[in-house]
Design an enzyme around this catalytic site. Structure first.
Site, mmCIF file in Angstrom:
data_model
loop_
_atom_site.group_PDB
_atom_site.id
_atom_site.type_symbol
_atom_site.label_atom_id
_atom_site.label_comp_id
_atom_site.label_asym_id
_atom_site.label_seq_id
_atom_site.Cartn_x
_atom_site.Cartn_y
_atom_site.Cartn_z
ATOM 1 N N CYS A 173 -12.994 -2.540 18.535
ATOM 2 C CA CYS A 173 -12.462 -2.532 17.236
ATOM 3 C C CYS A 173 -11.355 -3.129 17.001
ATOM 4 C CB CYS A 173 -13.021 -1.012 16.348
ATOM 5 S SG CYS A 173 -12.529 -0.472 14.660
ATOM 6 N N CYS A 195 0.910 -1.297 0.035
ATOM 7 C CA CYS A 195 0.018 -0.195 -0.027
ATOM 8 C C CYS A 195 0.488 1.004 -0.163
ATOM 9 C CB CYS A 195 -1.347 -0.043 1.544
ATOM 10 S SG CYS A 195 -1.460 -1.575 1.298
ATOM 11 N N CYS A 226 -9.856 0.491 19.170
ATOM 12 C CA CYS A 226 -9.330 -0.553 18.214
ATOM 13 C C CYS A 226 -7.911 -0.469 17.636
ATOM 14 C CB CYS A 226 -9.615 0.705 16.546
ATOM 15 S SG CYS A 226 -9.524 0.083 15.059
HETATM 16 C C1 DTB Z 1 -8.613 4.324 9.365
HETATM 17 O O1 DTB Z 1 -9.520 3.741 8.703
HETATM 18 N N1 DTB Z 1 -7.531 4.707 10.138
HETATM 19 C C2 DTB Z 1 -6.999 4.169 10.816
HETATM 20 C C3 DTB Z 1 -7.847 3.793 11.628
HETATM 21 N N2 DTB Z 1 -8.500 3.253 10.053
HETATM 22 C C4 DTB Z 1 -7.405 2.260 11.498
HETATM 23 C C5 DTB Z 1 -5.423 4.294 10.618
HETATM 24 C C6 DTB Z 1 -4.480 5.994 10.277
HETATM 25 C C7 DTB Z 1 -3.252 5.442 9.954
HETATM 26 C C8 DTB Z 1 -2.036 6.849 10.057
HETATM 27 C C9 DTB Z 1 -0.749 6.748 9.670
HETATM 28 C C10 DTB Z 1 -0.488 5.831 10.902
HETATM 29 O O2 DTB Z 1 -0.258 6.119 12.074
HETATM 30 O O3 DTB Z 1 0.942 4.372 10.970
HETATM 31 FE FE1 SF4 Z 2 -1.391 -2.544 3.686
HETATM 32 FE FE2 SF4 Z 2 -2.824 -2.597 6.385
HETATM 33 FE FE3 SF4 Z 2 -0.114 -3.479 5.865
HETATM 34 FE FE4 SF4 Z 2 0.081 -0.620 5.630
HETATM 35 S S1 SF4 Z 2 -0.520 -2.025 7.996
HETATM 36 S S2 SF4 Z 2 0.846 -1.810 4.317
HETATM 37 S S3 SF4 Z 2 -2.302 -0.519 4.451
HETATM 38 S S4 SF4 Z 2 -2.199 -4.272 3.977
#
Ligand code: DTB
Ligand code: SF4
Ligand code: SAM
Length: 341
Positions: free
Chosen positions: A130, A59, A99
């Site tokens: 969550c 990603c 979460c």
């Molecule tokens: C979502 O939509 N946003 C949150 C949660 N679900 C898990 C995560 C945001 C991550 C931002 C980058 C980080 O802190 O790694």
């Molecule tokens: Fe993608 Fe989730 Fe892995 Fe990040 S933690 S690289 S968003 S699958």
């Protein structure tokens, strides 16, 4: 204005909402908000990364992918006791939902067993639970539900067209399949996306169109603004016009009147005034606590002050706790599917 919960929005209708003059869009969104949601009330979730980094997926926005050198230190799956202690601390500072996020493509059976124990422990504290663990099968979703998981977060991230440029290791359909497994298991779906990744306005319209025409609207819709992390392919993505971020929140509110629209990642880069505009446009949930998964989030004191200045109360928390700082004096959520203003 007749406001009905609909799953048959057309893409043209969604684009027309985005094209509204800004004030008309915000006014309409706030009107819908007041028919279906408690005004001046924001739901508070706290995030904890229970397994950090070394993710095999690619990603392009994510600091946790093993493919990008972001200087992130990996962390194996935490112990159940530690997660329970962090959840208790979050509860004591006013969060009602906890979460747990794991950098998995999908959970392995041994890891899932441990996560199920974490869910039971957090649930026993009286908090909503969550988790976001990547793709899950129908069987895994049932196990999670049985352990007491209330919400499963799995984002579509962007439109199918732009998705191809962001992620190659799992398909859009894989994501839709996971959402179906979660829905079929009887859990609440938390599903949204990221804006500010260099997508076109049409991509934002398409993402919201897909979310709003799912068989059931997601219960929570996180709208993340890209956190541009050095070392990821998107580190130099062009910043989004903040008003376009607000428009995305407003259109999500109009399309999905009953859902919690979460003002998610990116708040650290937003002014208090911009956040207030997001609440005006229908956002009614935030991540609270100084860290998201690996990146920063506003200080809790700052958020408490912001809530006090805006007379916003935390959903479901007694007034003496943490961020719950004022009383609204409003009646409960509108309950009918259709309401007339
Ligand atoms: C979502 O939509 N946003 C949150 C949660 N679900 C898990 C995560 C945001 C991550 C931002 C980058 C980080 O802190 O790694
Ligand atoms: Fe993608 Fe989730 Fe892995 Fe990040 S933690 S690289 S968003 S699958
Ligand atoms: N690995 C799991 C997955 O991808 O489903 C769960 C964790 S993943 C980090 C959860 C979500 O965080 C992603 O779907 C994405 O929407 C969001 N996210 C990740 N990195 C982000 C960033 N740099 N900026 C904004 N949102 C981000």
């Amino acid at each position: 204005m007749i406001v009905t919960v609909r799953n048959d929005w057309t893409l043209a209708e969604v684009k027309a909402l985005f094209a509204l003059p800004f004030m008309d869009l915000v006014f309409t969104a706030q009107t819908v908000h007041r028919r279906f949601q408690e005004p001046n009330t924001v739901q508070i979730s706290t995030l904890l990364s229970i397994k950090t980094g070394a993710c095999p997926e690619d990603c392009a926005y994510c600091p946790q992918s093993v493919r990008f050198d972001t200087g992130l230190e990996s962390q194996a799956l935490l112990e159940v006791e530690e997660v329970a202690a962090r959840a208790l601390a979050a509860k004591q500072s006013g969060a009602t939902r906890f979460c747990m996020g794991a950098a998995y493509r999908s959970p392995k059976p041994k890891d899932l067993r441990k996560v199920l124990a974490m869910i039971r422990a957090v649930k026993s504290l009286g908090m909503e639970t969550c988790a976001t663990l990547g793709m899950v099968t129908a069987e895994q979703a049932l196990d999670l539900k049985q352990a007491g998981l209330d919400y499963y977060n799995h984002n579509l991230d962007t439109s199918p067209r732009y998705y191809e440029q962001i992620i190659s290791t799992r398909t859009y359909q894989d994501r839709l399949d996971t959402l179906q497994a979660v829905r079929d298991a009887g859990m609440n779906v938390c599903c949204g996306g990221i804006v500010g990744m260099g997508e076109e306005p049409e991509d934002r319209a398409e993402l919201l169109h897909i979310l709003a025409t799912l068989p059931v609207h997601p219960d929570s819709v996180p709208i993340n603004q890209l956190v541009r992390v050095a070392g990821t392919p998107l580190e130099n993505a062009q910043a989004l016009d903040p008003f376009d971020f607000v428009r995305t929140i407003g259109v999500a509110r109009i399309l999905m009147p009953r859902c919690h629209v979460r003002l998610s990642a990116g708040r650290s880069e937003m002014s208090d005034e911009l956040q207030a505009l997001c609440f005006l446009a229908g956002a009614n949930s935030i991540f609270y606590g100084e860290k998201l998964l690996t990146t920063g989030n506003p200080d809790t004191e700052h958020d408490q002050t912001l809530f006090r200045r805006l007379q916003i109360v935390a959903e479901g928390a007694p007034a003496h706790q943490g961020v719950a700082v004022a009383a609204t004096g409003h009646a409960s959520h509108a309950e009918s599917n259709a309401a007339t203003a």
